[in-house]
Design an enzyme around this catalytic site. Sequence first.
Site, PDB file in Angstrom:
ATOM      1  N   GLU B  66       0.807  -1.220   0.000  1.00 39.62           N
ATOM      2  CA  GLU B  66       0.000   0.000   0.000  1.00 39.62           C
ATOM      3  C   GLU B  66       0.838   1.267   0.000  1.00 39.62           C
ATOM      4  OE1 GLU B  66      -0.946  -2.725   1.441  1.00 39.62           O
ATOM      5  OE2 GLU B  66      -2.960  -3.014   0.649  1.00 39.62           O
ATOM      6  N   HIS B 135     -12.217  -3.460   9.088  1.00 35.42           N
ATOM      7  CA  HIS B 135     -12.671  -3.319   7.694  1.00 35.42           C
ATOM      8  C   HIS B 135     -13.954  -2.506   7.623  1.00 35.42           C
ATOM      9  CE1 HIS B 135      -9.913  -6.673   7.055  1.00 35.42           C
ATOM     10  NE2 HIS B 135     -10.167  -6.704   5.775  1.00 35.42           N
TER      11      HIS B 135
HETATM   12  C1  LIG Z   1      -2.527  -4.238   4.037  1.00 40.79           C
HETATM   13  C2  LIG Z   1      -3.563  -5.087   3.390  1.00 40.79           C
HETATM   14  N1  LIG Z   1      -3.707  -5.029   2.064  1.00 40.79           N
HETATM   15  C3  LIG Z   1      -4.628  -5.783   1.440  1.00 40.79           C
HETATM   16  C4  LIG Z   1      -5.441  -6.635   2.163  1.00 40.79           C
HETATM   17  C5  LIG Z   1      -6.491  -7.502   1.467  1.00 40.79           C
HETATM   18  N2  LIG Z   1      -6.056  -8.889   1.485  1.00 40.79           N
HETATM   19  C6  LIG Z   1      -6.469  -9.737   2.443  1.00 40.79           C
HETATM   20  S1  LIG Z   1      -5.737 -11.224   2.309  1.00 40.79           S
HETATM   21  C7  LIG Z   1      -4.908 -10.767   0.940  1.00 40.79           C
HETATM   22  C8  LIG Z   1      -3.982 -11.703   0.253  1.00 40.79           C
HETATM   23  C9  LIG Z   1      -2.882 -12.078   1.159  1.00 40.79           C
HETATM   24  O1  LIG Z   1      -2.040 -12.991   0.541  1.00 40.79           O
HETATM   25  P1  LIG Z   1      -1.050 -13.837   1.419  1.00 40.79           P
HETATM   26  O2  LIG Z   1      -0.284 -12.922   2.314  1.00 40.79           O
HETATM   27  O3  LIG Z   1      -0.271 -14.685   0.513  1.00 40.79           O
HETATM   28  O4  LIG Z   1      -1.988 -14.701   2.363  1.00 40.79           O
HETATM   29  P2  LIG Z   1      -3.037 -15.826   1.943  1.00 40.79           P
HETATM   30  O5  LIG Z   1      -4.363 -15.154   1.766  1.00 40.79           O
HETATM   31  O6  LIG Z   1      -2.561 -16.454   0.703  1.00 40.79           O
HETATM   32  O7  LIG Z   1      -3.067 -16.762   3.090  1.00 40.79           O
HETATM   33  C10 LIG Z   1      -5.181  -9.457   0.602  1.00 40.79           C
HETATM   34  C11 LIG Z   1      -4.601  -8.728  -0.544  1.00 40.79           C
HETATM   35  C12 LIG Z   1      -5.278  -6.638   3.555  1.00 40.79           C
HETATM   36  N3  LIG Z   1      -6.038  -7.405   4.343  1.00 40.79           N
HETATM   37  N4  LIG Z   1      -4.331  -5.867   4.141  1.00 40.79           N
END
Ligand SMILES: Cc1ncc(C[n+]2csc(CCOP(=O)(O)OP(=O)(O)O)c2C)c(N)n1
Lengths: 327, 327, 340, 340
Positions: B66, B135
């Site tokens: 971000e 959220h």
């Molecule tokens: C700072 C932030 N940016 C975006 C999100 C939205 N978001 C939630 S989970 C996710 C993907 C995360 O990927 P990863 O870290 O690989 O975890 P996974 O979901 O694969 O377990 C995103 C983009 C968030 N929760 N927090």
Amino acid sequence: MSSDTSTALSLTYAEAAALGLREAMSADPTVVALGEDLGRGGVFGQYRGLQTEFGRDRIIDTPISESNIMGAAVGMALAGLRPVVEMRVIDFALCAMDELINQAAKNRFMFGGQGRVPLVARMPIGIWSASAAQHSQSLESWFAHIPGLVVVAPATAQDNYSLLKASLACGDPVVYMEHKELWPNASTVDTNEIAVLGAAKTLQHGSDLTIVTWSRGVGLTLAALNDTQLAGASVEVIDLRSLWPWDQRAVFESCSRTGRLLVVHEAVQVAGFGAEVAASAAEAVGCRVARLGAPRIPVGYASVLEQESRLSPEKIARAARALLTAK
Amino acid sequence: MSSDTSTALSLTYAEAAALGLREAMSADPTVVALGEDLGRGGVFGQYRGLQTEFGRDRIIDTPISESNIMGAAVGMALAGLRPVVEMRVIDFALCAMDELINQAAKNRFMFGGQGRVPLVARMPIGIWSASAAQHSQSLESWFAHIPGLVVVAPATAQDNYSLLKASLACGDPVVYMEHKELWPNASTVDTNEIAVLGAAKTLQHGSDLTIVTWSRGVGLTLAALNDTQLAGASVEVIDLRSLWPWDQRAVFESCSRTGRLLVVHEAVQVAGFGAEVAASAAEAVGCRVARLGAPRIPVGYASVLEQESRLSPEKIARAARALLTAK
Amino acid sequence: MESVGSTSRLLNLYSEMRRIRAFEDAAEEASKGGVAAWGLAASDKPALVRGPLHLSTGQEAVAVGVCANLERADLLTSTHRGHGHTLAKGADVTRMMCELFGRSTGFNKGKGGSMHIADFSVGMLGANGVVAAGIPIATGAAHALKIRKLPNIVACFFGDGGANRGPFLEGLNWAQVYQLPVLFVCEDNRISATTPTAPMTAGDGVSARAAALGIASIKVDGNDVAAVDQAACGLVKEIRAGGGPRLLHAITYRFKGHVSVDPGTYRDAAEVAAAKLRDPLLISSAALRERGVTDKEIAQIDHDAAEEIAAALRDAANAPWPLVTEAYEDIMNTGAGVWK
Amino acid sequence: MESVGSTSRLLNLYSEMRRIRAFEDAAEEASKGGVAAWGLAASDKPALVRGPLHLSTGQEAVAVGVCANLERADLLTSTHRGHGHTLAKGADVTRMMCELFGRSTGFNKGKGGSMHIADFSVGMLGANGVVAAGIPIATGAAHALKIRKLPNIVACFFGDGGANRGPFLEGLNWAQVYQLPVLFVCEDNRISATTPTAPMTAGDGVSARAAALGIASIKVDGNDVAAVDQAACGLVKEIRAGGGPRLLHAITYRFKGHVSVDPGTYRDAAEVAAAKLRDPLLISSAALRERGVTDKEIAQIDHDAAEEIAAALRDAANAPWPLVTEAYEDIMNTGAGVWK
Ligand SMILES: Cc1ncc(C[n+]2csc(CCOP(=O)(O)OP(=O)(O)O)c2C)c(N)n1
Ligand SMILES: Cc1ncc(C[n+]2csc(CCOP(=O)(O)OP(=O)(O)O)c2C)c(N)n1
Ligand SMILES: [Mg+2]
Ligand SMILES: [Mg+2]
């Protein structure tokens, strides 16, 4: 956490904070402080001598990592410490907003009271020494808006001693806003004075007009009382001291007597905390209200520009006079 | 950037935004969008189809970064693009506050007008679907407080089309706040309607009370007019649409007719933007004012808790009735 | 400019460093007085240059060696310590000095001062009051250049301390993911304000961090302008050829305190004295003498620089202040002034 | 627990994974209905579990293999996908299910739900709605343990996508600088919400990034619980011995969509099918059978897990809702409720 001996010392605003922290650290081994350059006393000398006294484990020099400084403080608090976080100036705390707002402020509620986050985040505010747009902000209204945060803004050496100790004792995350222009101001500090968060101080009694202010605004407001524009006016001056909780009772009681409220602060007026105080008083008391804050402009470098963003006794007196003579 | 043909389409709030962006991208090759998962249409479908149409260079999937998303947008803007930044929900934008406040908002001023930062930062706000404390925020008052930022909060599909286009055309950084619960709301969109930032819409005329609201508050306020508590009352309803600039003229004109102002918003009431509107009206018009916002509590997960933070027609009607019958 | 390694080029590099040194010395002198800080009491002499003044004295070779390889249309983002970058990128000395003096004829019309010094007309997108904040901006500018299919590149300066902030990771990852034309330049003076950087920094430093992201780098003696020039030349060539981002790790030393009013007493005097023996101006002038450049020629360069800065100081001292009304301009087209 | 590699330990690991799988399946089922999202229309059946539900189905071996090496007094920070970590750390299934159902008997009194699931009594300091936000918290918790001279460690789970956020750098640097007892665990399912992580990630991944900071790591098949257990065992030993932080890079696969209502249609069906052949439960049960564990014994474990979860579901469905007044509690001692 109160000291045993009654003493009245002459201290600067910076020294008073250092003393308050020192006493808290002596009394409670879980109190630590972390931030950049703390070992050298902090940018403004407000940590002077503490690393020598308490060691590097408790006065912690950190990498330039504001997110992690604040985030680590959350973890420290959850694991039994009471961290004091130094953000240097509030503008840099913008690098740690997720950690402060999403992680610290909401923690206790979000997890159903399983944990507490007793941290004190020090974020010096205000215009100081031609530091221009990125080192001059006062964002107190942001934090007043966030459930879970306590917001404190001391105006004097006494309060920087007493309110810092009260903040350390409070057990919830505190945004602690020292004003950079107040550091050298010296006055008498009574180390037995205990501050209560949410209790304002009425500095001057009056019957025509209530002025509510805090931080740097306090001294400037008191100076404004000598302005010829206010000759003959009976002005009550309230130092709010903490913005959340804030002393609605004292303010409402005063405005209902005077019928007029002026809120004075250095922060930008639009959506500043003055709006909350003025709107609350208008709702609850129905008195006349007015605000004096900075115009909605970034703080400029050249003096003539910076001056537009600053409070002054003259501006305060003018705003007070306008309210006194309104309608 | 206005379309050639006059059309009235039935679109959801999400589709209207996608159409507005699509037209802007077609008309101006410097408009790009960047954020996570945009290629798959965005979390709420508000970018659906755009990557297929404009390619990966202009609808840019980004790492979860971000700070860099917002910071890169500042650099893009300085180097000739007009980026649309997607923050997914406003809570994550807290990871990009330095970039938005210190870098984007102050840039034009700080550098003496050498550059401009025409970016539109989309930060969906509001309570949606049991998403709990991290959220669900609505932080519009934060951005209204910051010199250099434009703040927009569309309430309808029409406005999400017209205000997005106006925001893209405005040339300064815009915080663009769509409400997550409005995405599926469909209504007629006239693609020839041009919005002016700073112009409110009076949705209903009345003479007893002015209600000023925006975003999700608009529909709920209109629904509240049918509540029995408001039977016989003549209520004027104003959708503010943009919070900076905000339409002081329309609001003051209305309150000076009705003598009573209620400001309604979903955000926490304390230091919310309602305080600014109420304080401004109290100062300028001297009318009775009241606010209805959320209590100063984090948004809870269980419905019964979440409900406490939500607006409802019933709560709005009650607040309006209380103001109508006050003193 | 002349080919890398040529004497005429080295003369230009020396001359540019000398201008920067003269500028820094003059700005430092003009900043004396003002407020109490860093253990010093306020003086009663009013400072001509007010506010935080971060001098690049001693670090001139990095700015000059890198910028010698940039075109005017290339872009640059800087740090809080940005005077050298700005001058080396081609900014006018007088308008710069005017800005430090807070005058309306400054680059920023007196609105920014030293910490926000910038000259967009030569692609210098600004000093920055926030550590590492220039990194994301640089990646975005480079992203725009790529999208707009322009042939230019971005140079992104940052300090050793800045490499511990998150935007360093996010920005370098971003630049490599999109294969952007950026040269990251770490000005490694081994200190962060008053704190040595090494104990606050894990691992083998910025080059190792860049390597972990697949970004190639060169480590160079940042006090030897010829070495910086040569290294930057190679990296810039690779970037211009579409090779994606590169990093230059330049080891240097900050001769002064963190800001002009900081006496820097927390550093060992012997360390500072030893470092001054490796003054980039000494190294460069010695190299020039070895190539047969005479003392007189060098003295002439020094003299010209001093004259230029003296003139800038005079002009700045006589330049007009901003008007009060300008406080309300350059903010947004809607908003303050209209709306307040 | 029994020694690493022993059959009885593997039985325990299998059994723990089975409980998590049963929990995830039940939670998924209970989340059906509710709002429109991810291309699905809203159903009229009211969901018992509301809000974003990030299932760890298919990733159980990472949580279980790591937590088998933690003491109760060790701490843990998690991600948005935290059910497995919470159960594996020893949390009570019923109180967890109650939290997902939004009941006052849940760990968080119904205030947090799935995205904030936590059981501080077993050292589980919380799932987190913000990607990578657990990393700085973990470093701080470890810092506190070190300052307080406690013998415990912190396990910090994060996703592959999270490694592109700044706090990853800041946190790992911090942990290494202060030599803190943290095990960083990257659950690398190679996807970030709907976007494959690889094209968004420069360099050779988290291990390379950790190495650049001087942090040693092991890469492991995250679907093989025995392998995870063994790797974690070694790393945890080094950490407990005062060796500073370590990283475990576990390669796994997310069987479900990003959240329960996401059908995950953006992924190749063949890829998903192939991945399911490497279900950690299949791998583990096959290994157990090779060691002579009977189908019946395994079926008994499966049965027990199903029973336990069914009971939890029943209890949760009958548990009381929070009181309205609780919306004003657990915020601060001064403030809401008192101060409005
Ligand atoms: C700072 C932030 N940016 C975006 C999100 C939205 N978001 C939630 S989970 C996710 C993907 C995360 O990927 P990863 O870290 O690989 O975890 P996974 O979901 O694969 O377990 C995103 C983009 C968030 N929760 N927090
Ligand atoms: C985010 C942030 N944190 C802290 C500061 C205060 N600060 C200004 S310069 C500096 C030291 C920076 O060190 P380095 O990056 O090595 O640059 P140098 O000053 O050595 O050129 C610090 C801590 C800041 N400006 N921004
Ligand atoms: Mg440095
Ligand atoms: Mg992932």
